[in-house]
Every structure is written in structure tokens, then in C-alpha cells.
Write a protein that holds these residues in place. Structure first.
Motif, short mmCIF file in Angstrom:
data_model
loop_
_atom_site.label_atom_id
_atom_site.label_comp_id
_atom_site.label_asym_id
_atom_site.label_seq_id
_atom_site.Cartn_x
_atom_site.Cartn_y
_atom_site.Cartn_z
N ILE A 79 0.85 -1.19 0.00
CA ILE A 79 0.00 0.00 0.00
C ILE A 79 0.89 1.24 0.00
CG2 ILE A 79 -1.85 1.18 1.28
CD1 ILE A 79 -2.49 -1.69 0.45
N ALA A 81 -7.26 1.78 0.51
CA ALA A 81 -6.02 1.53 1.26
C ALA A 81 -6.32 1.17 2.71
CB ALA A 81 -5.12 2.76 1.20
N ALA A 124 -5.65 -2.37 4.66
CA ALA A 124 -4.87 -2.43 5.89
C ALA A 124 -5.72 -2.99 7.03
CB ALA A 124 -4.35 -1.04 6.24
N ALA A 183 -3.03 -6.06 3.62
CA ALA A 183 -1.79 -5.34 3.32
C ALA A 183 -0.59 -6.07 3.89
CB ALA A 183 -1.87 -3.93 3.87
#
Ligand code: FE2
Length: 242
Positions: free
Chosen positions: A158, A175, A179, A184
Motif C-alpha cells: 500500500i 487503502a 490495511a 496489506a
């Protein structure tokens, strides 16, 4: 911290324009707490020799000026049906000679050809680290593609700028989803300069510490990147699927 994605090598792509710019990027990275950076200029069909000689020159400069930044070789490879063969032939480089190549794709696509490229790489024994998947509109519109790529065995990097909202709302939301759901593998700078899209990772570390469980920042910025450059296995945790 270990930064797996940077355009710090001067004169090879749209990153650092010259040695002076590269020097300023390196100094900035060190001040924000980065100890190791992988150099990842954009590459398509080759360039291994050029990357290695530019890397040698930059290492020498940083050494002469006393900048304590360890640099590792790498590339940001634009994935095509030829990528796996070019890696095998040594014309393209993985991250620090590991099993992990950093793979980017075009912004105008639907994910079909991309999946085939990733399948090829996995069949050839590589573990693709997909660069900034959150930035692709086709991923934002069809995040089940991430489920598929994860089940195939891909890892995901990311961008700091995406988490900070620098690329707009779509990449920012995606993103944080990646996460937060445990997809991620790493957060990296994708730095292009010392003034914009910089290698400063201190701010995104603070944000991750605030928003996610306390160990996440260390995993994304240190532990997983360390495993990648040491060519070690990544932890096989189950994400929260889309
Ligand atoms: Fe990049």
C-alpha cells in the motif's frame, strides 16, 4: 523502518532527477526513521545492469556524505506476459534478489490480464508483491479481485500517499480497507522526490498507530518488509474477505 518502494535512483525514471535530488530524498528518509530502502525504478523489459550501476553510484555518494541509509536493489516492474521469463533470465530484478518482485499494472484495465500475469509469476516460483492495488479503479470497483489475488498467493504493498488521501477518496478508502482487513503486507513511500511524494514514513506510521491495533504499524513498516528483503516466508494470516 524499511521502505520497499522508491524512485530514488537518479535519471532512470520519473523519480529523482539527479544525484542532488536523490541525496535529499535519502536524507529525508533517514530523518523520518527509515534505515533501509529498496530502489525500485519503473522497468518493463530489462534494465538490470543500469539499475545496479546507478545503485553503486548512489551508495558511494551516500557513504561519502555520511548518510546512514542502506540501499537494496529492486525494480517496479510493469507486469506483462513476458515478465516471468525476463525475471528468470535476470533481465528484471526482484526485491533484493528475493522471491518477491514488485509488480505494477496500468490504470486503464479490468483486472483480467493482470490476473493472468500474476498466475504466470506464481507458476514460475515467485511471490508477486502487487504495488499499490488500492490506486486501481478496477480494484476499487471489484475488490473481490483482491480476494482472488490473495488466494493465489500474492502480497500487497500500500502507498503512504493513499493512506494520507493524496490520491483522492477512492484510493484512500481502499487503502484503509486493505490495511484494516489484514490484506496489506507492507506500506511503502513510492517516493518520487524530496518535495512531493516524499520518502517520509514517519507521518503514516503515526496514522497507522492511531487507527489500527498497536502491532500493525510495525508489521507493515518493519517486520514484513524485513522478511521480504531476507527472502523469508510471510505470515499466513487469514484476512477479513471482501
Ligand atoms: Fe512506484
Amino acid at each position: 523502518m524499511i521502505d520497499l518502494h522508491s524512485h530514488i535512483l537518479p535519471g532512470l525514471d520519473d523519480g529523482a532527477r539527479d544525484m542532488n535530488a536523490a541525496f535529499h530524498m535519502a536524507a529525508l528518509a533517514v530523518r523520518s526513521g527509515v534505515g533501509t530502502m529498496v530502489v525500485t525504478p519503473h522497468c518493463l523489459h530489462g534494465g538490470a545492469m543500469e539499475v545496479r550501476s546507478a545503485l553503486t553510484r548512489l551508495r558511494r555518494t551516500l557513504h561519502n556524505f555520511g548518510i546512514p541509509l542502506r540501499l537494496c536493489e529492486g525494480m517496479e516492474i510493469f507486469g506483462t506476459p513476458e515478465t516471468a521469463a525476463l525475471l528468470k533470465a535476470g533481465k528484471l530484478l526482484t526485491l533484493n534478489r528475493s522471491r518477491y518482485p514488485l509488480i505494477e499494472f496500468g490504470f486503464e484495465s479490468d483486472g483480467t490480464g493482470e490476473t493472468a500475469v500474476l498466475e504466470d509469476l506464481i507458476r514460475a516460483g515467485y511471490t508477486p508483491l502487487v504495488a499499490h492495488p488500492e490506486r486501481y479503479q478496477y480494484v476499487q470497483e471489484d475488490p473481490e479481485l483482491i480476494n482472488l489475488w490473495k488466494k493465489m498467493g500474492c502480497a500487497f504493498q500500500i502507498n503512504r500517499g493513499s493512506l494520507l488521501g493524496r490520491f483522492g477518496e477512492g484510493p484512500r478508502t481502499m487503502a484503509w480497507e486493505l490495511a484494516g482487513r489484514g490484506f496489506a503486507t507492507a506500506v511503502a513511500s513510492d517516493a518520487h522526490a524530496a518535495t512531493f511524494r516524499t520518502p517520509w514514513l514517519g507521518d503514516v506510521r503515526e496514522l497507522l498507530l492511531e487507527a489500527l491495533p498497536p502491532t500493525a504499524a510495525a508489521w507493515l513498516l518493519e517486520e514484513n518488509p524485513r522478511r521480504i528483503i531476507n527472502n523469508e516466508e510471510l505470515p499466513s494470516g487469514e484476512p477479513e474477505w471482501f
